[in-house]
Structure formats: structure tokens, C-alpha cells
Design an enzyme around this catalytic site. Structure first.
Site, PDB file in Angstrom:
ATOM      1  N   HIS A  61      22.463  49.858   3.608  1.00 51.95           N
ATOM      2  CA  HIS A  61      21.641  48.642   3.638  1.00 51.95           C
ATOM      3  C   HIS A  61      20.168  48.981   3.394  1.00 51.95           C
ATOM      4  O   HIS A  61      19.472  48.273   2.678  1.00 51.95           O
ATOM      5  CB  HIS A  61      21.747  47.936   4.997  1.00 51.95           C
ATOM      6  CG  HIS A  61      23.125  47.483   5.369  1.00 51.95           C
ATOM      7  ND1 HIS A  61      23.743  47.857   6.529  1.00 51.95           N
ATOM      8  CD2 HIS A  61      24.001  46.668   4.739  1.00 51.95           C
ATOM      9  CE1 HIS A  61      24.936  47.299   6.610  1.00 51.95           C
ATOM     10  NE2 HIS A  61      25.130  46.564   5.530  1.00 51.95           N
ATOM     11  N   SER A 103      29.620  49.243   8.043  1.00 50.28           N
ATOM     12  CA  SER A 103      29.244  49.281   9.461  1.00 50.28           C
ATOM     13  C   SER A 103      30.471  49.571  10.324  1.00 50.28           C
ATOM     14  O   SER A 103      30.386  50.298  11.310  1.00 50.28           O
ATOM     15  CB  SER A 103      28.611  47.950   9.867  1.00 50.28           C
ATOM     16  OG  SER A 103      27.477  47.701   9.069  1.00 50.28           O
ATOM     17  N   ARG A 160      29.334  47.745  -3.572  1.00 47.40           N
ATOM     18  CA  ARG A 160      29.682  49.151  -3.332  1.00 47.40           C
ATOM     19  C   ARG A 160      30.794  49.631  -4.244  1.00 47.40           C
ATOM     20  O   ARG A 160      30.814  50.761  -4.677  1.00 47.40           O
ATOM     21  CB  ARG A 160      30.120  49.344  -1.877  1.00 47.40           C
ATOM     22  CG  ARG A 160      28.995  49.183  -0.894  1.00 47.40           C
ATOM     23  CD  ARG A 160      29.516  49.016   0.501  1.00 47.40           C
ATOM     24  NE  ARG A 160      30.361  47.823   0.591  1.00 47.40           N
ATOM     25  CZ  ARG A 160      31.124  47.521   1.603  1.00 47.40           C
ATOM     26  NH1 ARG A 160      31.196  48.318   2.640  1.00 47.40           N
ATOM     27  NH2 ARG A 160      31.840  46.411   1.601  1.00 47.40           N
ATOM     28  N   LYS A 182      33.278  36.823  12.632  1.00 48.13           N
ATOM     29  CA  LYS A 182      33.416  38.257  12.802  1.00 48.13           C
ATOM     30  C   LYS A 182      32.917  38.646  14.198  1.00 48.13           C
ATOM     31  O   LYS A 182      31.818  38.253  14.577  1.00 48.13           O
ATOM     32  CB  LYS A 182      32.475  38.898  11.777  1.00 48.13           C
ATOM     33  CG  LYS A 182      32.986  40.084  11.029  1.00 48.13           C
ATOM     34  CD  LYS A 182      32.013  40.340   9.888  1.00 48.13           C
ATOM     35  CE  LYS A 182      32.130  41.719   9.334  1.00 48.13           C
ATOM     36  NZ  LYS A 182      31.262  41.952   8.178  1.00 48.13           N
TER      37      LYS A 182
HETATM   38  N1  COA Z   1      25.824  49.689   2.203  1.00 50.33           N
HETATM   39  C1  COA Z   1      26.663  49.894   3.221  1.00 50.33           C
HETATM   40  N2  COA Z   1      27.486  48.937   3.690  1.00 50.33           N
HETATM   41  C2  COA Z   1      27.443  47.745   3.098  1.00 50.33           C
HETATM   42  C3  COA Z   1      26.597  47.473   2.015  1.00 50.33           C
HETATM   43  C4  COA Z   1      25.759  48.512   1.568  1.00 50.33           C
HETATM   44  N3  COA Z   1      24.929  48.342   0.546  1.00 50.33           N
HETATM   45  N4  COA Z   1      26.795  46.196   1.637  1.00 50.33           N
HETATM   46  C5  COA Z   1      27.730  45.705   2.434  1.00 50.33           C
HETATM   47  N5  COA Z   1      28.124  46.621   3.320  1.00 50.33           N
HETATM   48  C6  COA Z   1      29.165  46.484   4.344  1.00 50.33           C
HETATM   49  C7  COA Z   1      28.665  45.966   5.641  1.00 50.33           C
HETATM   50  O1  COA Z   1      28.286  47.000   6.508  1.00 50.33           O
HETATM   51  C8  COA Z   1      29.857  45.217   6.159  1.00 50.33           C
HETATM   52  O2  COA Z   1      30.710  46.122   6.801  1.00 50.33           O
HETATM   53  P1  COA Z   1      31.703  45.643   7.940  1.00 50.33           P
HETATM   54  O3  COA Z   1      32.612  44.606   7.350  1.00 50.33           O
HETATM   55  O4  COA Z   1      32.363  46.886   8.287  1.00 50.33           O
HETATM   56  O5  COA Z   1      30.833  45.070   9.023  1.00 50.33           O
HETATM   57  C9  COA Z   1      30.589  44.732   4.928  1.00 50.33           C
HETATM   58  O6  COA Z   1      30.090  45.523   3.873  1.00 50.33           O
HETATM   59  C10 COA Z   1      30.346  43.276   4.660  1.00 50.33           C
HETATM   60  O7  COA Z   1      28.972  43.128   4.466  1.00 50.33           O
HETATM   61  P2  COA Z   1      27.993  41.984   4.877  1.00 50.33           P
HETATM   62  O8  COA Z   1      26.909  42.107   3.884  1.00 50.33           O
HETATM   63  O9  COA Z   1      27.566  42.047   6.276  1.00 50.33           O
HETATM   64  O10 COA Z   1      28.798  40.739   4.536  1.00 50.33           O
HETATM   65  P3  COA Z   1      29.514  39.715   5.393  1.00 50.33           P
HETATM   66  O11 COA Z   1      30.729  39.424   4.614  1.00 50.33           O
HETATM   67  O12 COA Z   1      29.665  40.079   6.803  1.00 50.33           O
HETATM   68  O13 COA Z   1      28.470  38.504   5.353  1.00 50.33           O
HETATM   69  C11 COA Z   1      27.174  36.748   4.305  1.00 50.33           C
HETATM   70  C12 COA Z   1      28.016  38.002   4.150  1.00 50.33           C
HETATM   71  C13 COA Z   1      26.336  36.774   5.544  1.00 50.33           C
HETATM   72  C14 COA Z   1      26.252  36.737   3.125  1.00 50.33           C
HETATM   73  C15 COA Z   1      28.124  35.544   4.266  1.00 50.33           C
HETATM   74  O14 COA Z   1      29.132  35.677   5.227  1.00 50.33           O
HETATM   75  C16 COA Z   1      27.405  34.233   4.474  1.00 50.33           C
HETATM   76  O15 COA Z   1      26.643  33.803   3.666  1.00 50.33           O
HETATM   77  N6  COA Z   1      27.662  33.557   5.604  1.00 50.33           N
HETATM   78  C17 COA Z   1      27.007  32.303   5.955  1.00 50.33           C
HETATM   79  C18 COA Z   1      27.952  31.121   5.825  1.00 50.33           C
HETATM   80  C19 COA Z   1      28.084  30.724   4.394  1.00 50.33           C
HETATM   81  O16 COA Z   1      27.138  30.375   3.720  1.00 50.33           O
HETATM   82  N7  COA Z   1      29.340  30.756   3.948  1.00 50.33           N
HETATM   83  C20 COA Z   1      29.661  30.437   2.603  1.00 50.33           C
HETATM   84  C21 COA Z   1      29.529  31.633   1.742  1.00 50.33           C
HETATM   85  S1  COA Z   1      30.278  31.344   0.199  1.00 50.33           S
END
Ligand code: COA
Length: 159
Positions: A16, A127, A89, A40
Site C-alpha cells: 500500500h 493484509s 497485484r 469484512k
Molecule cells: N499491496 C498489498 N496488498 C494490497 C494491495 C497492494 N498494492 N492492494 C490491495 N491489497 C490487498 C489488501 O491488503 C487486501 O487484503 P486482505 O483482503 O487480505 O485484507 C486486499 O488486497 C483487498 O484490498 P482492499 O484495497 O482493502 O480492497 P477491499 O476489497 O477490502 O475494499 C473498497 C475495496 C474499499 C474500494 C471497496 O470495498 C469499496 O469501495 N467499498 C465501499 C462500498 C462501495 O462503494 N461498494 C461498491 C463498490 S463497486
């Protein structure tokens, strides 16, 4: 241009931080937006996740850390963001990310989603993996800064 970099950040990793660093060099302002109230289940509270990121990004003048609830696109509009940044990724990230970006585009065509390809060093990182390794007492110093390592170890009762 204002960019939003959203995610769960439970906790923030070097993967990140690499994306934040690259965004900070390209955009006028970067808002790291920590998702609050998610389905989550999280190990770190929203306040903890925000404060860890604030600590690690305090050296950037143009990085702001915030949390948000509800739809990302509503938050992006509220913050007058031009761009939502997501890190890719591996190919496996693509399908979900494409769906999310198309959905957001349909709701608000003015806000673009941009993808940054993660550094290969971090393409396997997540994560959850870091937390899992820590829970078994494994080494995580290559994945997270030392201040985060300490906090993770404290959560899992490791030394
Ligand atoms: N390096 C390391 N790890 C990374 C990474 C990077 N560059 N990019 C993503 N990851 C990992 C994260 O650590 C996370 O790991 P985990 O699942 O083990 O916790 C995983 O990839 C998912 O990443 P994250 O970026 O946290 O995505 P998410 O799916 O949890 O959340 C949001 C994404 C917040 C953008 C999305 O859920 C959201 O917009 N939510 C709001 C509600 C909404 O608008 N919904 C409609 C969306 S269409």
C-alpha cells in the site's frame, strides 16, 4: 488533480505504501480513504487503521488520511476527487476491480478509476497473509514497517 486511494488497510503494508508514494508524486492531493463499517471483519479498528497510516505518511505534504462509510463514489464526489486509484497485484485482481470501476463510472462518469500495477516485490502481499503469518509467530518485517509489525504482534500476543 485529487486522487482517492481507498481500501481496508487492515493493516497497511509496504504494498500500500508503494502505491501511496507513487500517487503522492503524481497528484496534487492524495486522500487515503479507510473503509469503515465493512462486512469484512477487521483486526484493527477504523481509528487504529487511520492513525497507523497517518503516522507513516506524515512526511508527505499532499497526503491526507480519512475514513468513509457507504458508497465510495459518494465519498469521492463529496471530496471533489478526480480519480480513484487502485493497485493491481495480479490478473486475479482484475475482474473484481474492473467490475467496481465500471459500477462507479456508471454512477459518476466524471470520476475516473486509475490502476497502478503493484511493484513485483509486493504482488503476492495482502493484509490477511501478513496477519496469518504473524498469528503463527512468523517473520513479517519484510512486509510491514516496524511500527506496524509491533502493533500486529501485540494483537496476536507475540513477542
Ligand atoms: N499491496 C498489498 N496488498 C494490497 C494491495 C497492494 N498494492 N492492494 C490491495 N491489497 C490487498 C489488501 O491488503 C487486501 O487484503 P486482505 O483482503 O487480505 O485484507 C486486499 O488486497 C483487498 O484490498 P482492499 O484495497 O482493502 O480492497 P477491499 O476489497 O477490502 O475494499 C473498497 C475495496 C474499499 C474500494 C471497496 O470495498 C469499496 O469501495 N467499498 C465501499 C462500498 C462501495 O462503494 N461498494 C461498491 C463498490 S463497486
Amino acid at each position: 488533480m485529487i486522487a482517492i486511494y481507498p481500501g481496508s488497510f487492515d493493516p497497511i503494508t509496504y504494498g500500500h505504501l508503494d502505491i501511496i508514494n507513487r500517487c503522492a508524486n503524481k497528484f496534487t492531493k492524495v486522500i487515503v480513504a479507510v473503509l469503515n463499517n465493512q462486512n469484512k471483519s477487521v483486526v484493527f479498528s477504523t481509528e487504529e487503521r487511520v492513525s497507523m497510516i497517518k503516522e507513516l505518511t506524515s512526511g508527505y505534504d499532499n497526503v491526507q488520511v480519512d475514513n468513509f462509510e457507504g458508497l465510495l463514489i459518494d465519498y469521492a464526489k463529496k471530496m471533489k476527487a478526480d480519480v480513484i486509484v487502485r493497485g493491481l497485484r495480479a490478473v486475479s485482481d482484475y475482474e473484481y476491480e474492473m467490475q467496481m470501476s465500471l459500477y462507479n463510472k456508471q454512477l459518476c462518469p466524471e470520476v475516473e478509476t486509475m490502476f497502478l500495477v503493484s511493484d513485483t516485490k509486493y504482488s503476492y502481499l495482502s493484509s490477511s497473509i501478513v496477519k496469518e503469518i504473524a498469528s503463527y509467530g512468523g517473520e513479517i518485517s519484510n512486509f510491514v514497517p516496524s511500527t506496524i509489525e509491533e502493533r500486529i504482534k501485540a494483537k496476536y500476543g507475540c513477542k
